[in-house]
Motif scaffolding. Structure first.
Motif, PDB file in Angstrom:
ATOM      1  N   SER A 132       0.728  -1.062   0.242  1.00  0.00           N
ATOM      2  CA  SER A 132      -0.022   0.159  -0.198  1.00  0.00           C
ATOM      3  C   SER A 132       0.706   0.990  -0.193  1.00  0.00           C
ATOM      4  O   SER A 132       2.403   1.208   1.288  1.00  0.00           O
ATOM      5  N   PHE A 133       0.591   2.174  -1.200  1.00  0.00           N
ATOM      6  CA  PHE A 133       0.712   3.701  -0.265  1.00  0.00           C
ATOM      7  C   PHE A 133      -0.136   4.725   0.174  1.00  0.00           C
ATOM      8  O   PHE A 133      -0.998   4.379  -0.238  1.00  0.00           O
ATOM      9  N   VAL A 134       0.087   5.042   0.754  1.00  0.00           N
ATOM     10  CA  VAL A 134      -0.900   6.256   1.667  1.00  0.00           C
ATOM     11  C   VAL A 134      -0.964   7.003   0.528  1.00  0.00           C
ATOM     12  O   VAL A 134       0.118   8.381   0.109  1.00  0.00           O
ATOM     13  N   MET A 135      -1.898   7.650   0.700  1.00  0.00           N
ATOM     14  CA  MET A 135      -2.394   8.556  -0.510  1.00  0.00           C
ATOM     15  C   MET A 135      -3.025  10.296   0.460  1.00  0.00           C
ATOM     16  O   MET A 135      -2.889   9.817   1.506  1.00  0.00           O
ATOM     17  N   PRO A 136      -1.796  11.593  -0.690  1.00  0.00           N
ATOM     18  CA  PRO A 136      -1.731  12.155   0.115  1.00  0.00           C
ATOM     19  C   PRO A 136      -3.820  12.948   0.747  1.00  0.00           C
ATOM     20  O   PRO A 136      -4.244  12.633   0.156  1.00  0.00           O
ATOM     21  N   GLN A 137      -3.886  13.779   2.305  1.00  0.00           N
ATOM     22  CA  GLN A 137      -4.294  13.796   2.804  1.00  0.00           C
ATOM     23  C   GLN A 137      -5.312  14.626   1.944  1.00  0.00           C
ATOM     24  O   GLN A 137      -6.627  15.613   2.346  1.00  0.00           O
ATOM     25  N   SER A 138      -4.777  15.913   1.038  1.00  0.00           N
ATOM     26  CA  SER A 138      -5.417  16.684   0.012  1.00  0.00           C
ATOM     27  C   SER A 138      -6.697  15.582  -0.432  1.00  0.00           C
ATOM     28  O   SER A 138      -8.450  16.902  -1.194  1.00  0.00           O
ATOM     29  N   PHE A 139      -6.083  14.274  -0.321  1.00  0.00           N
ATOM     30  CA  PHE A 139      -7.820  13.790  -1.251  1.00  0.00           C
ATOM     31  C   PHE A 139      -8.673  12.942  -0.919  1.00  0.00           C
ATOM     32  O   PHE A 139      -8.303  11.851  -0.235  1.00  0.00           O
ATOM     33  N   SER A 140      -9.922  13.214  -1.026  1.00  0.00           N
ATOM     34  CA  SER A 140     -11.135  12.451  -0.417  1.00  0.00           C
ATOM     35  C   SER A 140     -10.888  11.218  -1.134  1.00  0.00           C
ATOM     36  O   SER A 140      -9.957  10.466  -2.089  1.00  0.00           O
ATOM     37  N   LEU A 141     -11.649   9.903  -0.842  1.00  0.00           N
ATOM     38  CA  LEU A 141     -12.217   8.962  -1.357  1.00  0.00           C
ATOM     39  C   LEU A 141     -11.969   9.126  -2.473  1.00  0.00           C
ATOM     40  O   LEU A 141     -12.021   8.044  -3.956  1.00  0.00           O
TER      41      LEU A 141
END
Length: 223
Positions: A132-141
């Motif tokens: 898994s890569f963590v996604m930037p917090q600025s993106f909602s699902l």
């Protein structure tokens, strides 16, 4: 000689950047509060965060290469809209079977993704892992760009308590198992009940000096 497609070229470029230390410079991580610190682990309360993940098969110490190539391609623009995203930390690895019943909210893909019914895992799945890569917090699902590669899943990891044991040095499976055993014994001693299989989290480039690496074992625990 046939020239590589734009998509393939971007994936290869993403892999080169990743393996050359790009994600070693990442500063954004999932947000959490520290609830308690012991000699053996740190008890954290994580906020929800989003991940892009892919299932791969192979040796514990080698499966990351294939997964990195696929996921790096996604964040470097191999997605609908060709959106580029910053690399974050950590890169996580866990047995594939733990994602079936214990994963958080998942964003459905338009392309089919094969899944095993719960409870049907066998010994043949013991070499399957989810990276898994963590996604930037600025993106909602919902706002995350849809992957072009149907193997990639987008998912939200729910809020929850996690015990984290940090160590430096080798990425070998033997070292990981040693630290994992130490953490699980400490949790049993302190009366904390794990609610999922341990997750292996790495925060540095493969080219970083082992003594400077930040490695963690993360175990979700019951409230």
């Amino acid at each position: 000689m046939t020239r590589p497609t734009t998509r393939t070229a971007r994936a290869l470029l993403g892999t080169v950047l990743l393996l050359s230390g790009a994600f070693a410079m990442a500063t954004e991580e999932p947000q959490y509060q520290i609830l308690r610190t012991t000699e053996d682990y740190e008890l954290r309360l994580y906020d929800p965060y989003r991940v892009a993940e892919v299932e791969v098969r192979g040796d514990f110490e080698k499966v990351g290469s294939e997964a990195f190539r696929i996921l790096a391609g996604y964040i470097f623009g191999d997605n609908r809209g060709e959106t580029k995203m910053a690399m974050t930390a950590p890169v996580s690895q866990r047995p594939a079977e733990t994602t079936r019943e214990q994963a958080g909210t998942r964003l459905e893909m338009t392309a089919p993704v094969s899944q095993r019914p719960a409870g049907t895992e066998s010994d043949s799945d013991s070499d399957a892992y989810v990276i898994s890569f963590v996604m930037p917090q600025s993106f909602s699902l919902d706002a995350l760009p849809r992957p072009n590669n149907p193997r990639i899943r987008l998912r939200e990891e729910p809020a929850g308590r996690v015990a984290a044991r940090r160590y430096s040095g080798s990425w070998s499976e033997s070292r990981y198992r040693e630290e994992e055993r130490h953490l699980l014994e400490a949790l049993r001693r302190d009366g904390l009940q794990p609610r999922g299989t341990p997750i292996y989290a790495r925060y540095n480039s493969p080219f970083s000096l082992p003594m400077l690496r930040r490695n963690e074992i993360l175990v979700p625990v019951a409230d």
